[in-house]
Write an enzyme that holds these catalytic residues in place. Structure first.
Site, PDB file in Angstrom:
ATOM      1  N   ASP A   1       0.807  -1.223   0.000  1.00 29.03           N
ATOM      2  CA  ASP A   1       0.000   0.000   0.000  1.00 29.03           C
ATOM      3  C   ASP A   1       0.836   1.267   0.000  1.00 29.03           C
ATOM      4  OD1 ASP A   1       0.704  -0.588   2.839  1.00 29.03           O
ATOM      5  OD2 ASP A   1      -0.465   1.235   3.213  1.00 29.03           O
TER       6      ASP A   1
ATOM      7  N   ASP B   1       5.823   0.402   3.255  1.00 28.15           N
ATOM      8  CA  ASP B   1       6.131  -0.824   3.985  1.00 28.15           C
ATOM      9  C   ASP B   1       5.901  -2.028   3.078  1.00 28.15           C
ATOM     10  OD1 ASP B   1       3.366  -1.124   3.830  1.00 28.15           O
ATOM     11  OD2 ASP B   1       3.035  -0.363   5.863  1.00 28.15           O
TER      12      ASP B   1
ATOM     13  N   TYR C   1      -5.468   0.531   9.166  1.00 26.62           N
ATOM     14  CA  TYR C   1      -6.637   0.647   8.289  1.00 26.62           C
ATOM     15  C   TYR C   1      -7.888   0.145   8.994  1.00 26.62           C
ATOM     16  CZ  TYR C   1      -3.304   1.817   4.648  1.00 26.62           C
ATOM     17  OH  TYR C   1      -2.331   2.441   3.920  1.00 26.62           O
TER      18      TYR C   1
ATOM     19  N   GLU D   1       5.795   9.813   2.740  1.00 26.66           N
ATOM     20  CA  GLU D   1       5.442   8.453   2.315  1.00 26.66           C
ATOM     21  C   GLU D   1       4.437   8.481   1.164  1.00 26.66           C
ATOM     22  OE1 GLU D   1       4.483   4.126   4.328  1.00 26.66           O
ATOM     23  OE2 GLU D   1       3.827   5.930   5.382  1.00 26.66           O
TER      24      GLU D   1
END
Length: 494
Positions: free
Chosen positions: A78, A81, A233, A474
Site C-alpha cells: 500500500d 512498507d 486501516y 510516504e
C-alpha cells in the site's frame, strides 16, 4: 542615480513571481501521467514479469499465503512498507478502474495499456482473496508490527507473513464490499478488450458483495483481525458506505435492478447523505454521490435525484467563492485536511471535480451555490490548480511527484526505494541494519520510485524531505490511483 521606491520594488518582484508562476504552470501532463502509472510497478509484490520497467525491483512475497495453505502472492504494497492491506488495495484498484472508465478514451494508447496492466495486477490478486467465498475472505497479508519494526526491502524481508482471514459468519463488510466495487469496476474497464476476464471479475464481485451484505459488520471488530488492521486501516466511518458503494458499482456493471433497489431502499438508513464531504479508502460518501449522479444527469433515473442534490452540495463546498465552502486550503492554495497523507484528499477530490464536470457538460448544467454559480469549466480550473500545485507550482517550488520536474522529494519514506537493490547489493540486509544504514542515512534514496506522489506539505505549505516525516514523505497507492484519471484529462486538455 535613480532609486526605486520600496512599493515599486515590491510590485516588480510580485510581477516577476506571477510571470514565473504562469510560465511554470505549463506542465507536461503526459509525462506526469506516464510516471503516475509507472509508480505501480514499484509497488508490486509477487513474481515480476519480464516486461517489468522499474528494474531495481525484484520478486518478493513469493510464499505469501503459505501459512494459511493458499496462494496469496501478487498484489500491491500500500505504501512504504511491505504489508498487503486488502482494504486500501481494493480501493486503489477501484480508482484505477474508474480512471480508465471515465478518462481512458483520452489516454494515449500505450498509457491506456499500462493503466489496464496496473488494474489487472490488483484485480488478479483480489480474485485470489475471494477465491474461497462464500466461506471466507482474506483481508491482509503480513504482520504490520514486525514489518514496521524492520527496515527491509521486500525482496529480502524475513518478517512474519501472517494471513488475516475472516470466516463466515464473521463480518468483513467494508473489505468485501470494496473488493466487490473494485472487481465490478475492473470488469467494466476490461469489458471491451477481454470479455471472458471481465465476466470472471463480475462473478467474483457479486460473490464478494453477497458476503458483505449477508454478514454485516466491520472487519476490524474481529478479535483475530483488529491487531493487524488497527491502527493502520481500521474502519472508522462505518461499513455502510461501502455496502452502498459496492451496490452502486454492481448496478453500473450489471444494470441489474436489484442493486438499484438496494441503493434506493438503504440510502437513508445507511447514512448516504451524512458526512458527504469525505472521499478516500475509508469513506466513500462523496464518491458514491458523484458515481450515482451520472444516471440523474442523463435523465434516466430521477429516483436518485436526492443523490444529485447532495452531490451539488458537496461540489459547492469545494468552490472557494461559495458561501457553503468549508474546505480548508493552505496559503498556497492546496486543499488540506488534517491527518496523514494529505495528497490523498487532493487527488481524490480533484478526480471527483473532473468527473462531475463531465456530467455537467453532458447535461448542459451549472450548479447553484447560492452566491455563485459553478459550471464545468470552473470545476476544471479548480482541479487544475491542485494538479499544478502538486507538480511544482507551490511556495516550495517542488514537485511532489518523484522523478517529475527538476526538484522533487529525495528521501521518501519507502523501504524498497531507500535500500539498495539485490542487483547492487545481493547480501542480506537485516532488520535493524536497514534502519541504521539506510533509514537514518542523510543521503538521497538509492532507487528512484518514479511517479510516486508523497503525502505532501503541511497546511503551512512547508515540506520536510525526510524519511522520518512519513506523514509528508510516504507515497501510497491510493494517492496515485485517482491521479491517473486526473492527469489523463489534463494530458488531453492541457
Amino acid at each position: 542615480m535613480k532609486f526605486v521606491s520600496v512599493r515599486a520594488l515590491v510590485y516588480i518582484l510580485t510581477m516577476i513571481q506571477l510571470a514565473m508562476l504562469v510560465f511554470s504552470s505549463h506542465h507536461d501532463y503526459k509525462d506526469a501521467l506516464s510516471k503516475s502509472i509507472l509508480f505501480f510497478e514499484g509497488q508490486r509484490s509477487g513474481p515480476l514479469p519480464e516486461d517489468q520497467r522499474m528494474r531495481w525491483r525484484g520478486d518478493s512475497g513469493l510464499e505469501d499465503g503459505k501459512m494459511a495453505g493458499v496462494d496469496l502472492s501478487g498484489g500491491y504494497h500500500d505504501a512504504g512498507d511491505n504489508v498487503k492491506f486488502h482494504f486500501p488495495m481494493a480501493f486503489t484498484t477501484t480508482m484505477l478502474a474508474w480512471s480508465v472508465i471515465e478518462f481512458g478514451t483520452l489516454m494515449p494508447s500505450n498509457e491506456l495499456k499500462n493503466a489496464l496492466v496496473a488494474i489487472k495486477w490488483g484485480a488478479d490478486y483480489l480474485l485470489k482473496t475471494t477465491s474461497h467465498l462464500p466461506h471466507k475472505i482474506h483481508v491482509q497479508v503480513g504482520d504490520p508490527i514486525s514489518d514496521h519494526d524492520c527496515w527491509e526491502r521486500p525482496e529480502g524481508m524475513d518478517t512474519v507473513r501472517m494471513v488475516y482471514t475472516v470466516d463466515a459468519p464473521s463480518p468483513a463488510s467494508e473489505v468485501a464490499a470494496e473488493t466487490a466495487a473494485a472487481l465490478a469496476a475492473s470488469s467494466m474497464a476490461f469489458a471491451s478488450s477481454d470479455h471472458e476476464y471481465s465476466a470472471r471479475l463480475l462473478k467474483s464481485a457479486i460473490a464478494a458483495f453477497q458476503y458483505a451484505d449477508n454478514y454485516r459488520g466491520a472487519y476490524s471488530d474481529d478479535p483475530k483481525i483488529v491487531t493487524g488492521a488497527c491502527p493502520f486501516y481500521c474502519d472508522v466511518s462505518g461499513y455502510q458506505d461501502e455496502l452502498l458503494w459496492g451496490a452502486a458499482w454492481l448496478w453500473r456493471a450489471t444494470q441489474d435492478e436489484q442493486y438499484l433497489d438496494y441503493i434506493e431502499e438503504n440510502g437513508q438508513k445507511f447514512g448516504a447523505f451524512t458526512n458527504i464531504y469525505e472521499f478516500g479508502w475509508d469513506n466513500k460518501h462523496a464518491g458514491l454521490l458523484i458515481l450515482l449522479t451520472k444516471e440523474v444527469s442523463e435523465g434516466s433515473l430521477p429516483s436518485l435525484q436526492k443523490y444529485n442534490d447532495f452531490a451539488n452540495c458537496f461540489m459547492c463546498s469545494l468552490v472557494p467563492q461559495s458561501s457553503s465552502s468549508h474546505i480548508k486550503r493552505s496559503p498556497g492554495g492546496l486543499i488540506y485536511k488534517p491527518g496523514g497523507s494529505n495528497m490523498q484528499h487532493v487527488t481524490s477530490l480533484s478526480f471527483l471535480m473532473l468527473v462531475y464536470a463531465n456530467h455537467l457538460t453532458k447535461a448542459n448544467q451549472t450548479i447553484d451555490c447560492g452566491n455563485v454559480h459553478a459550471g464545468p469549466d470552473k470545476l476544471r480550473r479548480l482541479a487544475r490548480k491542485q494538479v499544478d500545485y502538486a507538480l511544482g507550482d507551490n511556495p516550495m517550488g517542488m514537485s511532489y511527484m518523484v522523478g517529475y520536474g527538476l526538484k522533487f522529494p529525495q528521501k521518501i519514506h519507502h523501504r524498497g526505494s531507500s535500500t539498495p537493490s539485490l542487483k547492487d547489493h545481493p547480501e542480506f540486509i537485516g532488520c535493524q541494519e536497514g534502519y541504521t544504514s539506510y533509514f537514518d542515512s542523510p543521503m538521497p534514496n538509492l532507487n528512484l520510485l518514479v511517479g510516486a506522489v508523497v503525502g505532501g506539505p503541511g497546511v503551512d505549505d512547508l515540506y520536510d524531505d525526510s524519511r522520518v516525516a512519513f506523514v509528508q514523505s510516504e507515497p501510497t497507492t491510493y494517492i496515485n490511483a485517482p491521479f491517473v484519471g486526473v492527469l489523463a484529462y489534463f494530458a488531453a486538455n492541457p
